[in-house]
Design an enzyme around this catalytic site. Sequence first.
Site, PDB file in Angstrom:
ATOM      1  N   LYS A 179      -7.492  -0.875  -6.330  1.00  0.00           N
ATOM      2  CA  LYS A 179      -7.136  -1.664  -5.145  1.00  0.00           C
ATOM      3  C   LYS A 179      -5.660  -1.566  -4.773  1.00  0.00           C
ATOM      4  O   LYS A 179      -5.298  -1.689  -3.616  1.00  0.00           O
ATOM      5  CB  LYS A 179      -7.526  -3.122  -5.357  1.00  0.00           C
ATOM      6  CG  LYS A 179      -9.043  -3.293  -5.353  1.00  0.00           C
ATOM      7  CD  LYS A 179      -9.434  -4.637  -4.809  1.00  0.00           C
ATOM      8  CE  LYS A 179     -10.931  -4.698  -4.567  1.00  0.00           C
ATOM      9  NZ  LYS A 179     -11.702  -4.695  -5.835  1.00  0.00           N
ATOM     10  N   GLU A 231      -7.786 -11.662   2.135  1.00  0.00           N
ATOM     11  CA  GLU A 231      -8.886 -12.458   1.607  1.00  0.00           C
ATOM     12  C   GLU A 231      -9.160 -11.948   0.211  1.00  0.00           C
ATOM     13  O   GLU A 231      -8.816 -10.809  -0.119  1.00  0.00           O
ATOM     14  CB  GLU A 231     -10.138 -12.278   2.480  1.00  0.00           C
ATOM     15  CG  GLU A 231     -10.991 -11.038   2.156  1.00  0.00           C
ATOM     16  CD  GLU A 231     -10.286  -9.705   2.407  1.00  0.00           C
ATOM     17  OE1 GLU A 231      -9.354  -9.670   3.241  1.00  0.00           O
ATOM     18  OE2 GLU A 231     -10.643  -8.708   1.746  1.00  0.00           O
ATOM     19  N   SER A 282     -13.473   2.491 -11.757  1.00  0.00           N
ATOM     20  CA  SER A 282     -12.647   1.841 -10.735  1.00  0.00           C
ATOM     21  C   SER A 282     -11.649   0.845 -11.298  1.00  0.00           C
ATOM     22  O   SER A 282     -10.611   0.589 -10.702  1.00  0.00           O
ATOM     23  CB  SER A 282     -13.547   1.154  -9.701  1.00  0.00           C
ATOM     24  OG  SER A 282     -14.455   0.276 -10.352  1.00  0.00           O
TER      25      SER A 282
END
Length: 394
Positions: free
Chosen positions: A90, A112, A378
Site C-alpha cells: 500500500k 478512508e 502483498s
Amino acid sequence: MKNYQVDEYGFYGNFGGTFVEDRLKKCVAELQENYKKVIHDPSFLEEYHQLLKDYVGRPSPLYLAKRLSERYGCKIYLKREDLNHTGAHKINNAIGQVLLAKRMGKKKIIAETGAGQHGVATATVCALMNMECVVYMGQTDIERQYVNVQKMRMLGAEVKSVASGSMTLKDAVNEAITAWADHLEDTYYVIGSTVGPHPYPDMVARLQSVISEEIRVQLKEREGREVPDYLIACIGGGSNAAGTIFHYLDDKEVKFIFAEAGGKGVDSGYTAATLASGQTSILHGFRTKVILDENGEVQEPYSISAGLDYPGIGPLHAYLHEQGRAEAFAVTDGEALDAAFELTRLEGIIPAIESSHALAVLGRITFKPSDVVVLTVSGRGDKDIDTYLRYFNA
Ligand SMILES: *Cc1c(COP(=O)(O)O)cnc(C)c1O
C-alpha cells in the site's frame, strides 16, 4: 490484439467510468486533468522512484521458494511486498498520491481505511511530507483494529470515527468522499485501491505497476525470460493484483490468477467473493461487479481478512474476468489459514492473511514441472498474529 488499458472516459469495456453526484464532478474533473500530466512528468517520476528505493526499500526481492516449489511441483517465485516499509504494497500508492497532491498545491490529505493498513501507509507518508492527514474509519473497525488506530495517531493523523451504516469500510468511503466535496480547494483524497471514479483505478494501478516492472527484470535475471507461466495475487479492491499484472497485460501466454475472499463459502451469505457472486452495479462512483442482497442493496461483505472485505472489485479486474483473460478462485477463511501455516513452516515467512488467500490457490492448479509461477505476497503477517494463534490453538 485486445487492449486492456483504460479508455479516455475511464472505462474498461462496460466497467469503470465516473458515476458521481454533481457536487463531486468538479473534484473528479480536476483530478482527471492533473494526474496524467503529473504522473508522466520526469521530475515527479524521479522523486517517486527515489523514495521507493530509499524509503520503501525497493526493489522488493523476487524469492525462489524452493520447499514450496517442491510441494507443488513447479517453480514458485514470491514477490516480497511484505518486506516494504509499513509491511505491505500500500505504501507504493500512498507515496505516489501524496506527491501528486503536493504538486496540485493541496495542503490536506484525507483517506478512508478498513483494517487500517491504507490509513497507516497514508499517515506515514503525510508525516514524511509534512501534510495534514485525516483518516475516516468505521467505528466497528476502530474497535477491531486498535493498534493501527494508535499508529495513525502516533504518526500525527486524526482518525475520524464513522458511525453511519454498518460502521465499516464502505461507510468510511462515503464519509471521505463527502469531506472531499466539501473541501476541494485545499484537500486531496487518497484512495487505497484500484476502485472509485476515473481516474483512480488507472492511477492506483500505475502507481502499483512498479511491482510488475521489477518482476520482468528480476525474472529475466533468474530464468532468462521476462514472462512467467502464471501470475497469482489476492484481490480486495485489486491494487496488488493490478500492480502484479500491469506490465504483462499484453503477454497472452501468462495466465492471471486472482484469489478472492470466499469467507465462509460463496453461497453462505458470508463472503467477499465479488467475481464469483457479484452483479453489475454502481458503487463508490464507478460501475463494477458488486455483491448485492435479494433486495438489490449492497450486501455487507465478510472475510476473515479485513483487507479483502470489500463488496466490489476494481473495474480492470471485472473486465479481465468477463473477457476470460483472468481466472478467479474463491478461497475460504479456513483454506487461507492453512496456507498461512504452510508457508510459515516451509519457508519461514509469516504472510498477511490477505496474501494467504493467494497462496491457497496453489493447491487448486495442476502445474507442470517446467511452469514458472510468480505469486505476490502483498503483506506481512504481524498484524494477523492474533487471528493465526486463535486458529492454531483452537
Ligand atoms: C489492503 C491489502 C490487500 C487488499 O488490497 P488490494 O487493493 O486488493 O491489493 C491485500 N493484502 C494486504 C497485505 C493489504 O494490506
